[in-house]
Design a protein around this motif. Structure first.
Motif, PDB file in Angstrom:
ATOM      1  N   GLU A  32      -4.435   7.021   2.711  1.00 29.10           N
ATOM      2  CA  GLU A  32      -4.535   8.487   2.656  1.00 29.10           C
ATOM      3  C   GLU A  32      -3.929   9.067   1.380  1.00 29.10           C
ATOM      4  O   GLU A  32      -4.078  10.253   1.111  1.00 29.10           O
ATOM      5  CB  GLU A  32      -3.855   9.082   3.888  1.00 29.10           C
ATOM      6  N   LEU A  33      -3.226   8.243   0.631  1.00 25.40           N
ATOM      7  CA  LEU A  33      -2.487   8.676  -0.557  1.00 25.40           C
ATOM      8  C   LEU A  33      -1.628   9.894  -0.255  1.00 25.40           C
ATOM      9  O   LEU A  33      -1.671  10.902  -0.952  1.00 25.40           O
ATOM     10  CB  LEU A  33      -3.434   8.958  -1.734  1.00 25.40           C
ATOM     11  N   GLU A  34      -0.833   9.743   0.787  1.00 27.24           N
ATOM     12  CA  GLU A  34       0.088  10.803   1.203  1.00 27.24           C
ATOM     13  C   GLU A  34       1.394  10.176   1.651  1.00 27.24           C
ATOM     14  O   GLU A  34       1.397   9.151   2.324  1.00 27.24           O
ATOM     15  CB  GLU A  34      -0.490  11.603   2.369  1.00 27.24           C
ATOM     16  N   SER A  35       2.478  10.826   1.279  1.00 22.10           N
ATOM     17  CA  SER A  35       3.781  10.406   1.772  1.00 22.10           C
ATOM     18  C   SER A  35       3.822  10.631   3.281  1.00 22.10           C
ATOM     19  O   SER A  35       3.142  11.507   3.801  1.00 22.10           O
ATOM     20  CB  SER A  35       4.884  11.221   1.091  1.00 22.10           C
ATOM     21  N   ARG A  36       4.612   9.844   3.970  1.00 24.14           N
ATOM     22  CA  ARG A  36       4.723   9.965   5.414  1.00 24.14           C
ATOM     23  C   ARG A  36       6.191  10.165   5.758  1.00 24.14           C
ATOM     24  O   ARG A  36       7.057   9.519   5.211  1.00 24.14           O
ATOM     25  CB  ARG A  36       4.188   8.725   6.109  1.00 24.14           C
ATOM     26  N   ASP A  37       6.457  11.071   6.651  1.00 25.57           N
ATOM     27  CA  ASP A  37       7.823  11.317   7.139  1.00 25.57           C
ATOM     28  C   ASP A  37       8.839  11.489   6.012  1.00 25.57           C
ATOM     29  O   ASP A  37       9.953  10.988   6.079  1.00 25.57           O
ATOM     30  CB  ASP A  37       8.269  10.192   8.076  1.00 25.57           C
ATOM     31  N   GLY A  38       8.428  12.151   4.952  1.00 22.24           N
ATOM     32  CA  GLY A  38       9.344  12.461   3.864  1.00 22.24           C
ATOM     33  C   GLY A  38       9.626  11.318   2.905  1.00 22.24           C
ATOM     34  O   GLY A  38      10.389  11.484   1.966  1.00 22.24           O
ATOM     35  N   ALA A  39       9.023  10.147   3.135  1.00 25.47           N
ATOM     36  CA  ALA A  39       9.243   9.017   2.229  1.00 25.47           C
ATOM     37  C   ALA A  39       8.266   9.125   1.066  1.00 25.47           C
ATOM     38  O   ALA A  39       7.062   9.146   1.278  1.00 25.47           O
ATOM     39  CB  ALA A  39       9.035   7.702   2.969  1.00 25.47           C
ATOM     40  N   PRO A  40       8.739   9.225  -0.161  1.00 26.49           N
ATOM     41  CA  PRO A  40       7.813   9.344  -1.293  1.00 26.49           C
ATOM     42  C   PRO A  40       6.988   8.075  -1.491  1.00 26.49           C
ATOM     43  O   PRO A  40       7.478   6.963  -1.321  1.00 26.49           O
ATOM     44  CB  PRO A  40       8.727   9.601  -2.489  1.00 26.49           C
ATOM     45  N   LEU A  41       5.740   8.269  -1.843  1.00 24.53           N
ATOM     46  CA  LEU A  41       4.839   7.182  -2.207  1.00 24.53           C
ATOM     47  C   LEU A  41       4.613   7.290  -3.703  1.00 24.53           C
ATOM     48  O   LEU A  41       4.139   8.319  -4.186  1.00 24.53           O
ATOM     49  CB  LEU A  41       3.509   7.297  -1.457  1.00 24.53           C
ATOM     50  N   VAL A  42       4.981   6.250  -4.432  1.00 28.44           N
ATOM     51  CA  VAL A  42       4.840   6.235  -5.894  1.00 28.44           C
ATOM     52  C   VAL A  42       3.791   5.187  -6.256  1.00 28.44           C
ATOM     53  O   VAL A  42       3.895   4.026  -5.845  1.00 28.44           O
ATOM     54  CB  VAL A  42       6.178   5.931  -6.586  1.00 28.44           C
ATOM     55  N   LEU A  43       2.792   5.616  -7.022  1.00 24.62           N
ATOM     56  CA  LEU A  43       1.736   4.727  -7.514  1.00 24.62           C
ATOM     57  C   LEU A  43       1.594   4.908  -9.007  1.00 24.62           C
ATOM     58  O   LEU A  43       1.454   6.044  -9.483  1.00 24.62           O
ATOM     59  CB  LEU A  43       0.394   5.051  -6.852  1.00 24.62           C
TER      60      LEU A  43
END
Length: 182
Positions: A32-43
């Motif tokens: 989904e390319l979305e952070s979940r539960d406030g955890a940042p997703l870095v790509l």
């Protein structure tokens, strides 16, 4: 930084086998390319929660996925599943795709040409993963995310599935292959 999310951090290209505390959450965040539960997703050095929709779309085009079940459309045969993304995103490349598919099948240990005519319900688990892998490779992703390539396979097919990383790295030496395991 190529990929970071919770307890996963991949800083350099190459082949990586990863176990994480919540694989399903991680894969959902990537799909989904979305952070979940406030955890940042870095790509690729970008926090996806802080980029524009256009940049998120550009990031998505750099990622290939191989779901554990293959993720194929049930009403399309293997060739149609493999070629659909190219036909949609890069129709000019479709002409050489069949030859490329045959080359990949040979690199991976060969497969019966009848595979390309099979519907997913008629394929083995390995054949579904193989079709998904080839589909992803044809789009030349900078990051290939594979969900559990070997689980549920016999010894021969497990050995063939281990070649996924090798073939990806040969074709895309600057790319990153990440396999999430259970």
């Amino acid at each position: 930084m190529i990929l970071a999310y919770r307890d996963v951090r991949i800083d350099a290209p190459g082949s990586h086998r990863v176990r994480c505390t919540d694989k399903e959450e991680m894969l959902t965040a990537l799909y989904e390319l979305e952070s979940r539960d406030g955890a940042p997703l870095v790509l690729f050095g970008c926090d996806v929660g802080k980029v524009s929709d256009a940049e998120r779309h550009r990031l998505m085009r750099r990622i290939g996925f191989v779901p554990a079940n293959g993720g194929l459309l049930s009403n399309l045969n293997a060739w149609e599943n493999i070629s659909l993304p190219i036909a949609y995103h890069a129709p000019q490349s479709l002409g050489g795709a069949l030859a490329e598919v045959h080359a990949l099948l040979n690199e991976l240990g060969g497969a019966d040409d009848a595979l390309l005519a099979k519907l997913p319900d008629d394929m083995t688990l390995y054949e579904r993963r193989l079709a998904a892998y080839i589909r992803a490779l044809l789009e030349a992703p900078d990051l290939l995310v594979v969900d559990d390539a070997e689980t549920g396979l016999g010894a021969t097919k497990r050995r063939r599935a281990t070649r996924f990383a090798e073939v990806y790295r040969t074709r895309f030496p600057g790319g990153t292959y990440v396999e999430f395991n259970t």
